[in-house]
Enzyme design. Structure first.
Site, PDB file in Angstrom:
ATOM      1  N   ARG A 146      39.209  20.205  47.372  1.00 40.00           N
ATOM      2  CA  ARG A 146      38.390  21.277  46.826  1.00 40.00           C
ATOM      3  C   ARG A 146      38.818  21.670  45.410  1.00 40.00           C
ATOM      4  O   ARG A 146      38.577  22.797  44.959  1.00 40.00           O
ATOM      5  CB  ARG A 146      38.408  22.516  47.740  1.00 40.00           C
ATOM      6  CG  ARG A 146      37.788  22.281  49.106  1.00 40.00           C
ATOM      7  CD  ARG A 146      37.944  23.486  50.003  1.00 40.00           C
ATOM      8  NE  ARG A 146      37.327  23.279  51.302  1.00 40.00           N
ATOM      9  CZ  ARG A 146      36.132  23.742  51.663  1.00 40.00           C
ATOM     10  NH1 ARG A 146      35.421  24.454  50.802  1.00 40.00           N
ATOM     11  NH2 ARG A 146      35.652  23.506  52.864  1.00 40.00           N
TER      12      ARG A 146
ATOM     13  N   GLU B 109      43.210  44.088  41.933  1.00 36.11           N
ATOM     14  CA  GLU B 109      43.032  42.646  41.994  1.00 36.11           C
ATOM     15  C   GLU B 109      42.432  42.321  43.356  1.00 36.11           C
ATOM     16  O   GLU B 109      41.882  43.212  43.993  1.00 36.11           O
ATOM     17  CB  GLU B 109      44.343  41.915  41.699  1.00 36.11           C
ATOM     18  CG  GLU B 109      45.558  42.440  42.452  1.00 36.11           C
ATOM     19  CD  GLU B 109      45.685  41.823  43.820  1.00 36.11           C
ATOM     20  OE1 GLU B 109      46.003  40.639  43.926  1.00 36.11           O
ATOM     21  OE2 GLU B 109      45.476  42.560  44.828  1.00 36.11           O
ATOM     22  N   MET B 110      42.519  41.082  43.837  1.00 33.20           N
ATOM     23  CA  MET B 110      41.750  40.733  45.023  1.00 33.20           C
ATOM     24  C   MET B 110      42.516  39.904  46.060  1.00 33.20           C
ATOM     25  O   MET B 110      41.910  39.413  47.017  1.00 33.20           O
ATOM     26  CB  MET B 110      40.478  39.971  44.628  1.00 33.20           C
ATOM     27  CG  MET B 110      39.575  40.731  43.669  1.00 33.20           C
ATOM     28  SD  MET B 110      37.972  39.953  43.381  1.00 33.20           S
ATOM     29  CE  MET B 110      37.129  40.347  44.921  1.00 33.20           C
ATOM     30  N   GLU B 111      43.828  39.748  45.906  1.00 33.80           N
ATOM     31  CA  GLU B 111      44.535  38.820  46.800  1.00 33.80           C
ATOM     32  C   GLU B 111      45.826  39.324  47.429  1.00 33.80           C
ATOM     33  O   GLU B 111      46.230  38.856  48.501  1.00 33.80           O
ATOM     34  CB  GLU B 111      44.863  37.531  46.039  1.00 33.80           C
ATOM     35  CG  GLU B 111      43.688  36.646  45.707  1.00 33.80           C
ATOM     36  CD  GLU B 111      42.949  37.058  44.446  1.00 33.80           C
ATOM     37  OE1 GLU B 111      41.744  36.765  44.325  1.00 33.80           O
ATOM     38  OE2 GLU B 111      43.589  37.696  43.573  1.00 33.80           O
TER      39      GLU B 111
ATOM     40  N   HIS C 197      42.637  21.815  54.170  1.00 35.54           N
ATOM     41  CA  HIS C 197      42.593  22.395  52.828  1.00 35.54           C
ATOM     42  C   HIS C 197      43.702  21.889  51.920  1.00 35.54           C
ATOM     43  O   HIS C 197      43.729  22.232  50.734  1.00 35.54           O
ATOM     44  CB  HIS C 197      42.685  23.920  52.912  1.00 35.54           C
ATOM     45  CG  HIS C 197      41.870  24.507  54.018  1.00 35.54           C
ATOM     46  ND1 HIS C 197      42.407  24.864  55.234  1.00 35.54           N
ATOM     47  CD2 HIS C 197      40.542  24.751  54.102  1.00 35.54           C
ATOM     48  CE1 HIS C 197      41.449  25.327  56.020  1.00 35.54           C
ATOM     49  NE2 HIS C 197      40.315  25.262  55.367  1.00 35.54           N
TER      50      HIS C 197
ATOM     51  N   ARG D 236      52.790  35.262  43.842  1.00 37.97           N
ATOM     52  CA  ARG D 236      51.471  35.261  43.221  1.00 37.97           C
ATOM     53  C   ARG D 236      51.612  35.573  41.740  1.00 37.97           C
ATOM     54  O   ARG D 236      52.316  36.536  41.364  1.00 37.97           O
ATOM     55  CB  ARG D 236      50.564  36.276  43.913  1.00 37.97           C
ATOM     56  CG  ARG D 236      49.283  36.578  43.137  1.00 37.97           C
ATOM     57  CD  ARG D 236      48.220  37.242  43.989  1.00 37.97           C
ATOM     58  NE  ARG D 236      47.290  38.053  43.220  1.00 37.97           N
ATOM     59  CZ  ARG D 236      46.384  37.580  42.371  1.00 37.97           C
ATOM     60  NH1 ARG D 236      46.299  36.283  42.161  1.00 37.97           N
ATOM     61  NH2 ARG D 236      45.578  38.401  41.716  1.00 37.97           N
TER      62      ARG D 236
ATOM     63  N   GLY E 202      45.597  32.445  41.036  1.00 35.50           N
ATOM     64  CA  GLY E 202      44.281  32.281  41.624  1.00 35.50           C
ATOM     65  C   GLY E 202      43.575  31.052  41.095  1.00 35.50           C
ATOM     66  O   GLY E 202      42.949  30.291  41.835  1.00 35.50           O
TER      67      GLY E 202
ATOM     68  N   SER F  27      44.361  41.842  32.612  1.00 32.46           N
ATOM     69  CA  SER F  27      43.398  41.084  31.816  1.00 32.46           C
ATOM     70  C   SER F  27      42.204  41.917  31.387  1.00 32.46           C
ATOM     71  O   SER F  27      41.448  41.515  30.497  1.00 32.46           O
ATOM     72  CB  SER F  27      42.906  39.875  32.608  1.00 32.46           C
ATOM     73  OG  SER F  27      42.284  40.295  33.819  1.00 32.46           O
ATOM     74  N   ASP F  28      42.004  43.064  32.028  1.00 38.11           N
ATOM     75  CA  ASP F  28      40.895  43.937  31.645  1.00 38.11           C
ATOM     76  C   ASP F  28      41.197  45.359  32.090  1.00 38.11           C
ATOM     77  O   ASP F  28      42.102  45.605  32.903  1.00 38.11           O
ATOM     78  CB  ASP F  28      39.573  43.447  32.249  1.00 38.11           C
ATOM     79  CG  ASP F  28      39.614  43.412  33.767  1.00 38.11           C
ATOM     80  OD1 ASP F  28      39.076  44.336  34.387  1.00 38.11           O
ATOM     81  OD2 ASP F  28      40.186  42.464  34.340  1.00 38.11           O
TER      82      ASP F  28
END
Length: 239
Positions: free
Chosen positions: A47, A183-185, A8, A91, A24, A207-208
């Site tokens: 990628r 969030e997701m991470e 990767h 992050r 991200g 952001s929202d």
């Protein structure tokens, strides 16, 4: 150091700094490199997960995208910590504000990461592990934000595996327990850092607002969240 390059990451030994900023979006990584770093080189294009190394205030700093979600940042941060001997990952991501006093563009510093992910199950703990940020990095982030004159909030965030949740009440329930943003991470990053005996911090820009439906356009998410980026760079320069 484990064998590098990896499937990767095409970087070789010495191409990645000890501190990595990790948005991200790989285009946000490019924006940070183009805008803030000097003497920049690109160390990864596998990628299209772009990674760059340069200097900020004379200190080597890298920035690399993580992709979306726990599995993606889980792979990239694991390899950085364990294969490339990175010490610190910060992050710099976006989040949906949940708490009543959180507004669009607010800076949120994730002291802890709640989750609905099963990522921690691999560690076979005999109870519930609470993933938290590195205090040294968190303290530097708070000090940097205050020195720069930026408002911020510190607290729990939610790392969710689900963006489009069939249960439309979940965000309200997390908010009722004082969670600042979703969030997701972050949870995977914190867990990988804890396991590797390394250091991690999540800086998030709102952001929202999922509970009200307000949000910012995609272009703003790539390029305009400069307070978060500048705080992260100040932390990197002093780490």
């Amino acid at each position: 150091m484990a064998a590098t390059p990896t499937p990767h990451n095409q970087a070789t030994e010495g191409q990645i700094a000890k501190t990595v900023l990790m948005p991200g979006d790989p285009l946000r990584a490019k924006y940070v490199a183009d805008t803030y770093l000097e003497d920049v080189t690109c160390f990864n294009q596998v990628r299209n997960m772009l990674g760059f190394t340069g200097t900020y205030k004379g200190k080597p700093v890298s920035v690399m995208g993580s992709g979306m979600g726990v599995p993606s940042i889980g792979i990239y941060s694991y390899e950085l910590f364990n294969f490339y001997d990175v010490n610190n990952i910060i992050r710099i991501g976006t989040a949906g504000g949940l708490a009543p006093d959180v507004r669009l563009r607010d800076l949120v510093i994730g002291m802890g990461a709640c989750t609905d992910s099963n990522y921690a199950a691999q560690f076979r703990m005999p109870g519930t592990l609470a993933p938290i940020a590195d205090f040294g990095l968190l303290r530097k982030a708070v000090e940097s934000a205050e020195r720069l004159g930026y408002d911020y909030k510190v607290g729990n965030v939610l790392s969710s595996d689900v963006f489009y949740n069939d249960d439309e009440t979940v965000n309200e329930r997390w908010a009722s327990m004082g969670v600042l943003a979703v969030e997701m991470e972050s949870v995977a990053l914190y867990l990988n850092a804890i396991r590797a005996r390394k250091h991690a911090l999540c800086l998030l820009t709102v952001s929202d607002l999922p509970l009200s439906g307000e949000g910012l356009p995609a272009e703003d998410r790539q390029t305009s969240f400069t307070q978060m980026m500048e705080v992260a760079l100040e932390v990197a320069a002093s780490s």
